[in-house]
Structures are given as C-alpha cells and as structure tokens.
Scaffold this motif. Sequence first.
Motif, PDB file in Angstrom:
ATOM      1  N   THR B 175      41.816  22.668  31.890  1.00  0.00           N
ATOM      2  CA  THR B 175      42.692  23.823  31.731  1.00  0.00           C
ATOM      3  C   THR B 175      41.894  25.117  31.629  1.00  0.00           C
ATOM      4  N   TYR B 176      40.884  25.141  30.736  1.00  0.00           N
ATOM      5  CA  TYR B 176      40.164  26.400  30.551  1.00  0.00           C
ATOM      6  C   TYR B 176      39.243  26.709  31.727  1.00  0.00           C
ATOM      7  N   THR B 177      38.727  25.664  32.401  1.00  0.00           N
ATOM      8  CA  THR B 177      37.936  25.940  33.612  1.00  0.00           C
ATOM      9  C   THR B 177      38.858  26.506  34.693  1.00  0.00           C
ATOM     10  N   GLN B 178      40.084  25.969  34.767  1.00  0.00           N
ATOM     11  CA  GLN B 178      41.007  26.457  35.792  1.00  0.00           C
ATOM     12  C   GLN B 178      41.381  27.918  35.577  1.00  0.00           C
ATOM     13  N   VAL B 179      41.476  28.333  34.324  1.00  0.00           N
ATOM     14  CA  VAL B 179      41.755  29.749  34.062  1.00  0.00           C
ATOM     15  C   VAL B 179      40.626  30.595  34.657  1.00  0.00           C
ATOM     16  N   ALA B 180      39.373  30.181  34.422  1.00  0.00           N
ATOM     17  CA  ALA B 180      38.228  30.905  34.990  1.00  0.00           C
ATOM     18  C   ALA B 180      38.256  30.831  36.515  1.00  0.00           C
ATOM     19  N   GLN B 181      38.587  29.644  37.032  1.00  0.00           N
ATOM     20  CA  GLN B 181      38.616  29.478  38.485  1.00  0.00           C
ATOM     21  C   GLN B 181      39.703  30.331  39.127  1.00  0.00           C
ATOM     22  N   TYR B 182      40.827  30.487  38.414  1.00  0.00           N
ATOM     23  CA  TYR B 182      41.869  31.356  38.967  1.00  0.00           C
ATOM     24  C   TYR B 182      41.332  32.778  39.120  1.00  0.00           C
ATOM     25  N   CYS B 183      40.641  33.262  38.089  1.00  0.00           N
ATOM     26  CA  CYS B 183      40.111  34.633  38.150  1.00  0.00           C
ATOM     27  C   CYS B 183      39.141  34.779  39.321  1.00  0.00           C
ATOM     28  N   VAL B 184      38.261  33.794  39.489  1.00  0.00           N
ATOM     29  CA  VAL B 184      37.298  33.860  40.585  1.00  0.00           C
ATOM     30  C   VAL B 184      38.020  33.851  41.932  1.00  0.00           C
ATOM     31  N   LEU B 185      38.996  32.946  42.076  1.00  0.00           N
ATOM     32  CA  LEU B 185      39.586  32.794  43.402  1.00  0.00           C
ATOM     33  C   LEU B 185      40.485  33.973  43.776  1.00  0.00           C
ATOM     34  N   ILE B 186      41.206  34.522  42.814  1.00  0.00           N
ATOM     35  CA  ILE B 186      42.113  35.622  43.169  1.00  0.00           C
ATOM     36  C   ILE B 186      41.303  36.893  43.457  1.00  0.00           C
ATOM     37  N   PHE B 187      40.227  37.090  42.697  1.00  0.00           N
ATOM     38  CA  PHE B 187      39.347  38.235  42.950  1.00  0.00           C
ATOM     39  C   PHE B 187      38.739  38.110  44.349  1.00  0.00           C
ATOM     40  N   ALA B 188      38.289  36.893  44.661  1.00  0.00           N
ATOM     41  CA  ALA B 188      37.659  36.651  45.964  1.00  0.00           C
ATOM     42  C   ALA B 188      38.643  36.807  47.112  1.00  0.00           C
ATOM     43  N   TYR B 189      39.918  36.569  46.851  1.00  0.00           N
ATOM     44  CA  TYR B 189      40.915  36.685  47.917  1.00  0.00           C
ATOM     45  C   TYR B 189      41.346  38.133  48.102  1.00  0.00           C
ATOM     46  N   LEU B 190      41.485  38.845  46.972  1.00  0.00           N
ATOM     47  CA  LEU B 190      42.030  40.198  47.048  1.00  0.00           C
ATOM     48  C   LEU B 190      41.009  41.234  47.520  1.00  0.00           C
ATOM     49  N   VAL B 191      39.745  41.091  47.083  1.00  0.00           N
ATOM     50  CA  VAL B 191      38.765  42.127  47.419  1.00  0.00           C
ATOM     51  C   VAL B 191      38.640  42.354  48.935  1.00  0.00           C
ATOM     52  N   PRO B 192      38.377  41.290  49.726  1.00  0.00           N
ATOM     53  CA  PRO B 192      38.292  41.546  51.172  1.00  0.00           C
ATOM     54  C   PRO B 192      39.611  42.041  51.756  1.00  0.00           C
ATOM     55  N   ALA B 193      40.741  41.517  51.232  1.00  0.00           N
ATOM     56  CA  ALA B 193      42.045  41.933  51.757  1.00  0.00           C
ATOM     57  C   ALA B 193      42.269  43.426  51.528  1.00  0.00           C
ATOM     58  N   ILE B 194      41.863  43.907  50.339  1.00  0.00           N
ATOM     59  CA  ILE B 194      42.037  45.336  50.035  1.00  0.00           C
ATOM     60  C   ILE B 194      41.136  46.190  50.928  1.00  0.00           C
ATOM     61  N   TYR B 195      39.874  45.782  51.049  1.00  0.00           N
ATOM     62  CA  TYR B 195      38.935  46.466  51.947  1.00  0.00           C
ATOM     63  C   TYR B 195      39.543  46.631  53.341  1.00  0.00           C
ATOM     64  N   ILE B 196      40.033  45.498  53.884  1.00  0.00           N
ATOM     65  CA  ILE B 196      40.506  45.503  55.275  1.00  0.00           C
ATOM     66  C   ILE B 196      41.808  46.281  55.384  1.00  0.00           C
ATOM     67  N   SER B 197      42.658  46.175  54.340  1.00  0.00           N
ATOM     68  CA  SER B 197      43.912  46.917  54.358  1.00  0.00           C
ATOM     69  C   SER B 197      43.656  48.419  54.409  1.00  0.00           C
ATOM     70  N   ILE B 198      42.670  48.865  53.627  1.00  0.00           N
ATOM     71  CA  ILE B 198      42.327  50.300  53.643  1.00  0.00           C
ATOM     72  C   ILE B 198      41.793  50.704  55.018  1.00  0.00           C
ATOM     73  N   ALA B 199      40.922  49.852  55.570  1.00  0.00           N
ATOM     74  CA  ALA B 199      40.334  50.186  56.871  1.00  0.00           C
ATOM     75  C   ALA B 199      41.403  50.283  57.962  1.00  0.00           C
ATOM     76  N   LEU B 200      42.369  49.360  57.936  1.00  0.00           N
ATOM     77  CA  LEU B 200      43.349  49.329  59.035  1.00  0.00           C
ATOM     78  C   LEU B 200      44.517  50.276  58.816  1.00  0.00           C
ATOM     79  N   THR B 201      44.990  50.388  57.551  1.00  0.00           N
ATOM     80  CA  THR B 201      46.233  51.127  57.318  1.00  0.00           C
ATOM     81  C   THR B 201      46.076  52.274  56.327  1.00  0.00           C
TER      82      THR B 201
END
Lengths: 85, 583
Positions: B175-201
């Motif tokens: 449970t507690y590892t998954q909480v940490a893993q959620y933070c890692v995975l959502i950060f890793a998913y959003l950062v490139p998406a935000i970068y690319i969203s700014i570049a395109l739109t």
Amino acid sequence: MSEKNNQAYWHANLRLMLLLLVIWFSVSFLAGIIFVDFLNQFHLYGYKLGFWFSQQGAIYFFVLLIFFYAWRMNALDKKFGVEEE
Amino acid sequence: MSAQVLTYLFVGASFALYVGIAIWSRSSSTKEFYVAGGHVNPVANGAATAADWMSAASFLSMAGIIAFEGADGARYLMGWTGGYVLLALLLAPYLRKFSKFTVPDFVGDRYYSQTARLVAVVCVIFISFTYVAGQMRGVGIVFSRFLEVDINTGVIIGMGIVFFYAVLGGMKGITYTQVAQYCVLIFAYLVPAIYISIALTGNPLPMFGLGSTLADGSGVYLLDKLDGLTTELGMAAFTSGNKSTIDMLFITAALMAGTAGLPHVIVRFFTVPKVRDARISAGYALVFIALLYTTAPAVAAFARMNIINNVDGMTYEDAPSWFSKWEDSGLIAWRDKNKDGVVQYRGGNALAPAKPVFTGERGRSGERILGNSDSTSENELYIDRDIIVLAHPEIAQLPNWVIALVAAGGLAAALSTAAGLLLVISSAVSHDLMKKTFKPGITERQELLLARISAAVAIGIAGLFGIYPPGFVAEVVAFAFGLAAASFFPVLLLGIFYKRMNKEAAISGMITGLVFTFAYIAYFKFVSPADNNPDHWWFGISPEGIGTLGMLANFVVSLIVCRLTPPPPAEVQALGENIRVPH
C-alpha cells in the motif's frame, strides 16, 4: 435500530443509487456511444461534443457521481441514525 | 548528462525509495499482510488503488492505442473509469461492512459453500496470473530500451524489487509503496504531456490543449487539423470511429463490470477503517486515475500529430536517433516500397503479415531488411503501438531528464500492479485454499509464513512469464476482464442486493458465465482465429466484449435457478440484512 428504520434507509439508498446510475449510463453509453454521431455535429471549443463525452466528459461525470453519492450517503447515515462511531 | 545516465539515476532513486518504504512498513500479522491492518487513510488508499489499477497497459499502451485508433479508443477510457462508479455505488461499501480478507471469503461465506469458494479461488488465480504476465513483460521492455540491459536481466531486477516489498511487507508494504509509485507515475506521465501541450497549443493543461487551437498562429483547432492530416494521408479521420455501435457498447460494459469485479481492486477497499471511507476512497481513486485518463487522449493526439509531421516525408538517412533505436528493438520497421529513400506514412498496414520479420540484413539506406510481403497500401512504415508513450518525449525532442522520468514512471506502473496482483494470488492460496479449506488448524504464524512463501512462488512464476512470454499475452487480457465481468460481478452484486440469492444459483451462474465467456474467447483466439471478424461473431460482438453477454447469461441463470431451489439459511439472510447498514 428498528427494522422499519433500516428498511426506509435502504430504500432511500436505492433511490439515490438508481438516479446516479441513470446519469452514469447517459453520459457514457448514451452520449459517448449510441448518440455520439448525433452529438458530434455540436462543438465544445475544438472538441466535437460526442467525442468530448467519450474521451473526457464521461470521466469527469464519473468522478462527480462518486463524490455526490458519498456526500449524500453520509447525510442519509446521519438522518437514519445508522452512522459508524 | 545523457538520457541513459539520468535513467539509471531516476530508476535507481525510485527503487531505493520503494525498498526504504518496505523496510519501514513490515507486516507482523495476517491482518496486516492481507489488508494492511484495515486502517489505511482513504486518500492514501485512493492513491494506492490508482497505482494498483493503472498497469503497464494504462501507462504504456493505452495512449498508443488511442493514437492509432482515434475515437474507438474511448472504450478503454470510459470502460476503465466507469467501473469505479459501479464499485463505489454497488460493491465497495457493502464488502467493507462484511469485513473479511479476500473476495473468495465473501463468496464462500455469503453462499455458505466451499464449492463456491473454490470456484472463486480458481477465478482469482487465473485472472491475476493473466494480468501479471503483461506487467513483467512491460518491466522487461523498459529495462531493455532505456537501460540497455537484456530483457531477462530487467525482469529479474523487477522481480527482486517486488519480492522485497511484497514478501516482507504484504498489503501494508504494498500500500505505502503504491502511494509512492502513484506519485512517480503520474508525474512521469504529466510532465512530458504538459511540455508537448505547450509546444503544440500553448495551453499547459493537456486535457484543454486537446480542445484548443494550434500555437502556430493559424487559428485552426488541433483536432480539426489532425482530422485533415489523417484523411489526406488515406487514414481514417482521428475523431471518427470504425467499430460498430453494438461492439463498442458491449466492450465498454465488459470493461466496466470487469473493473468492478477484479479481485485486486476490490480487496483494496478492505483496507480502509470504515464503510464511509470505502465510499469516498473510490472517489479519490478515480480522481487520481482520471488525471492520467483525461491526459491520455491528449498524449495520443499529440503523438499522432508529431509522428505525421516529423516522420512522413523524412529521408531515412537523416532519421533522428530514436527512429533507428526503436528499429533496432524491432518495434519500428520501414520498407522503401518506391525506392526513393524517403519514409512515406499512409493509411493501411505497410506489411503483410502486419508484424515485421527481420532477415538480419541491411538495405540501401541502412534500414533493416524485412522478410514480409508488401501490402497493397502505399504505407511504408510500421510502428508498434506500445512505444508511443516511451518514444514520444524523444520524438518531441524533450530534455533528457524527461525521457528518464518516463522510464521510471513506466516501471512504477508495472511494478505496483504486479505487486497488488501477487498479493491477491498469495492470499487466495494461504487464506482461502489452506486456512479456510484444507488446513483449518494452522496458527496465525503458520498462515503468515505460508502467505509469504506463496507470494514468493507467485513472483517466481510471474517472472518466468516475463522471461518466456507466452505468445498469447495480449489475447488473454480479454480473458481477465471478460471472466471478471461474467463471474464475479453478478455473484457479488446479487449477493448484496438479493437476499433470496442462494448457493445453487451462485454456482450455476458463475459456471455459466465462465464457461460461455471462456469458450467464446478461446474459439476465436485459439481454435479458429481466421474467423475472428464481425461476420462470424454473435450479434457482431467481438471476444473483447463477450464478457457482457456472459454476465447477462449469468444473471438469467442465477435468477431462474434461485426460484427453483430452497432459500438460503436464516443466518445468511441475516448477514445479507446486516451488510446493508454501516454501523
């Protein structure tokens, strides 16, 4: 608590649940799949409306439905005196 | 620093974090091992559920599928989130009130039957192993591409990490590892998406960027531009679907009911202290999941746009390094059909059969020669869908640290799901099979030891699946959801809402749903794959969506059998009454 009270609580719960499931069905299966082509003639900014429901809107509604249910059920728990300590 | 050094750094740091959490949250009782002691904060449980739920498929594959299928990808977006509404309204609060350790526990007690419990155990083990195989494979792919270690070494490292926190910590550690893993995975998913969203739109939020105009000053909406580009190249327009309405309905319903019936998701709601926490926790879980799921279609559209703009019309010799790296891993292939040295990206499959077969030689421009025949289309490019999320940051020329972050995120998604599934398998063996069925006399200490041993064995088997992937991993995922929808969902739902529901009805319903769904999928996937097309499907329903029909069959059979057999004993009816009220 009396059996009658529990029954009334259960029926209030079922009514709320049914209402929310109707919305759940409408935003996903109706708006996102069955009527998607019809809704696609309208636009929400750059989104076709049907496309928006199926790829964005339905998910927002799902989140709202769960929080609304949790909030209403807490109130029902109190009203019928069945809440946990 | 190079992307590879940074990847080692990020992956190493995230693994150290998981191990640290595991040491801090060791389990000392079966209650801690199975349900984390039952006192996980509902927000933490929401994050853990989200990490548990979002697998390598959500993180790595889903945006890729949407990128190539466009509107049809909605079945995953709605199917894998809508199930949480069913879970929060229909199952989670009542199962929490019932307050046991596993899903077969509920089935066994509510249906006062060891047979029902055993059928449930078999389903749990089958569904979970199917699912876990894909996760270990995902771990292997990330390792081999980003850390340039052998896939097998990657799988073994992944197993080692999961072994450490799952065996030591049980549900509490997970449970507690998954909480940490959620933070890692959502950060890793959003950062490139935000970068690319700014570049395109120019819009920093990808979910709004998708509906915005392009940043090139043309004033054209991104989706309209993409529809135009795809149509121009002879592909289906991005925002229009190809699947029939009935198939979309059935697949979406099967994924929703399957989500609500998946044992590793349900068991997460046994870990919160109260019934009202179970309700709200499903809401938090869906907020955390929705963050990724509303971003995924944006990532998909951006990726499709960037691929068309960057790859179509590019000379092979000038191709960027990501192109040849993925070609080396066999996940991109190019055949110069018109011998002009330029990549033409068009509609239709480039090759026949569609997956590339490399001969080991190099062609005139340096490309890998393919043993496939040409297809009838002018398309020259094959791109594996699973690489979109991993390759996109490189395609969009983002900084190296973002690329490294995505690798760490993919690993977090795969490992967190694998751990949750392994725990469900281990508790099904040690609790349901041993303690509740064959060896009721064992002490708590023995049961805990058994749980750790079965977790270790399950990790070993999962690792073998990762190293020697059965050729049918992708196919069997349809099984996991179809079977969960056709077996567990109706049995749990009727067990809660229909007091008259008895064991005869439950067992015959579960078996009907299972056998029907299993037979239909097996027929089209293994017995007669050539017939796997809408002309031969029943009512036009693909194997992916057949779980819905299996579920309906389960309901019908259950309700009929229930009428013809005696009602359940009084104490079971009292249990049915008792789970309806929270206190």
